[in-house]
Design an enzyme around this catalytic site. Sequence first.
Site, PDB file in Angstrom:
ATOM      1  N   CYS A  91       2.172  -8.866   0.005  1.00  0.00           N
ATOM      2  CA  CYS A  91       1.455  -7.842  -0.762  1.00  0.00           C
ATOM      3  C   CYS A  91      -0.019  -8.238  -0.927  1.00  0.00           C
ATOM      4  O   CYS A  91      -0.790  -8.147   0.016  1.00  0.00           O
ATOM      5  CB  CYS A  91       2.149  -7.614  -2.096  1.00  0.00           C
ATOM      6  SG  CYS A  91       1.626  -6.099  -2.934  1.00  0.00           S
ATOM      7  N   HIS A 117       7.554  -6.325   0.066  1.00  0.00           N
ATOM      8  CA  HIS A 117       8.091  -7.512  -0.622  1.00  0.00           C
ATOM      9  C   HIS A 117       9.453  -7.871  -0.025  1.00  0.00           C
ATOM     10  O   HIS A 117      10.494  -7.396  -0.500  1.00  0.00           O
ATOM     11  CB  HIS A 117       8.239  -7.240  -2.120  1.00  0.00           C
ATOM     12  CG  HIS A 117       6.954  -7.144  -2.866  1.00  0.00           C
ATOM     13  ND1 HIS A 117       6.430  -8.184  -3.590  1.00  0.00           N
ATOM     14  CD2 HIS A 117       6.070  -6.123  -2.997  1.00  0.00           C
ATOM     15  CE1 HIS A 117       5.292  -7.814  -4.146  1.00  0.00           C
ATOM     16  NE2 HIS A 117       5.047  -6.563  -3.796  1.00  0.00           N
ATOM     17  N   GLU A 157      11.219 -10.425  -0.334  1.00  0.00           N
ATOM     18  CA  GLU A 157      12.085 -11.219  -1.216  1.00  0.00           C
ATOM     19  C   GLU A 157      13.095 -10.379  -1.973  1.00  0.00           C
ATOM     20  O   GLU A 157      14.136 -10.885  -2.416  1.00  0.00           O
ATOM     21  CB  GLU A 157      11.242 -12.030  -2.208  1.00  0.00           C
ATOM     22  CG  GLU A 157      10.455 -11.215  -3.216  1.00  0.00           C
ATOM     23  CD  GLU A 157       9.068 -10.828  -2.749  1.00  0.00           C
ATOM     24  OE1 GLU A 157       8.254 -10.408  -3.593  1.00  0.00           O
ATOM     25  OE2 GLU A 157       8.792 -10.955  -1.540  1.00  0.00           O
TER      26      GLU A 157
END
Length: 612
Positions: free
Chosen positions: A401, A529, A531
């Site tokens: 990001c 993102h 994750e």
Amino acid sequence: MKYILVTGGVISGIGKGVIASSIGTILKHCGLHVTSIKIDPYINIDAGTFSPFEHGEVFVLDDGGEVDLDLGNYERFLDVTLHRANNITTGKIYQQVIECERKGDYLGKTVQVVPHITDAIQEWVINVAKVPVTDDGKEPEVCIIELGGTIGDIEGMPFVEAFRQFQFRVSHESFCCVHVSLVPQPKSTGESKTKPTQASVKELRGSGLSPDLIVCRSEMPIIDEVKQKISNFCHVKPDRVICIHDCTSTYRVPLMLEEQGLIQFIGERLQLNIATPARPKKFMWKWRDLADRHDNVRKVVEIALVGKYTQLEDAYASVTKALQHSALFVNRRLNLSYIEATSLEEATKIENPVKYHQAWQILCRSDGVIVPGGFGKRGMEGKIAAVTWCRTTRKPFLGVCLGLQAAVIEFTRNVMNWKDANTTEIDPESPYPVVIDMPEHNSGQMGGTMRLGKRTTIFHGESILKKLYGNVGSIDERHRHRYEVNPEFVDKIEKAGLHFVGRDESETRMEIMELPVSTHPYFVATQYHPEYISRPLKPSPPYLGLLLAAVGKLQPYLNNAMASNTTSEDGENSDDDIVGILRRNISNVSLSATSTPVTPSHLSVKSPTVTD
């Protein structure tokens, strides 16, 4: 539908989320479909406008819901896809009730907490519990509800009252209450103190809810005499007092609960027909194997996280988990060092030279660097300095990001010689606005105005990330950002050597950025993102690439992964296939784990203010 309410006592942050997730994991391994609901008693509509320093990270769901980080635990443990409605807040409930009142749905009646607010809570739970959260589209059979905060908090009283009523609305065999409480063990005396748990259970029972199971959180295991005492004073059977002491990793918690008879209790209490005398030999074997591998890994990989919110570890909870998943994949113990971005800036060198040099020492000794997301001006130059160091020293780098935006700014400044290149978030008057705000961004309305949720990214040409994702043409990942790379400068940037290998469906938004492997072994950044959808047995490819590069095994892995793309008969990887691929790939790239136990800590975090 069976409902399991998880409440907490004594202190917040005691581990209710992990306990709730672990219960769900056990039930899922018993063949049940499980969903989860997190209740946050604050008045905010959602977690989108929270400061990371106060509540930790904001977790983003597929549908764009900005929710509490505990929903990330649920998704990782249960491998499910939750929705924004799975996070209930006081703000959402009151907003719904007020909208109904404005429409005249209450027919002129006085709107009150009881029954209108409590009824709205119950209806919300019943409706959300039925929504499928797995790929097969089947309706869940068990709903696990975590009530945030602690019993006795004034904010949570309407929810406690709602569930007091709810237990009679559904049958006795369809609702049970699990109470998680702290059992302190002062080092001065060395004995377990039960009074806090007695007081919290008394408060819970005074509100009309009686715990069916008490989970005692403690630093060390508690003895049977303590369990008996809690049983006597809290009106539960001795075998319904379970101890979860501090352990080597959260992966151990489901195993500890199962060993203490949780399946037998829930099976009998909720009549689920899962309480068999003996469990199969392979019951939860993948979870047990994961926990054992975590505990037995000895070799260490050093990763530096350069961020803005490093004072609170939960601000990067999903990032940390994704790094752990990938570290386990490569058979390394993660040693994660948090570096405050401002500590790397020249201003800190003047104001606090010791802090400055310590931060750079940690960065320089790391095996890989990650620059995660964030907002605002503070620390941006420190992130850019870290990116410069990674690019020029060929240190494995992953930007997420804001990390991608920092990498683009750094490249245009130092390679293309656009010294004033910047983001309009920081410098709206920059002559080279290489990062700009998006049309979705509403400067007058902060909540819910970002680009949120699952979006498609299409690969362009060959790249490292495309190989890590399995050479697919496109991927779906979750986003949360207000700014993006300025498409007007993309062609010039690519001609200078920085390639945008992933773009959105409109071809105008840059999603993935890489330096060619001939220039740098792993210099990768994503606007999304990754994750958020990393799983213990399915690590996120960008994070996996960082860890593989950090241990010098990226290219061997890519070569072997191409040869071991084994699929099940229906053309999709089954869980067993995935575990097999993991093991074969690990074996092929010669990343051996040892059987020597490590220090009982699932994550070693080094402070940037302490010298090594």
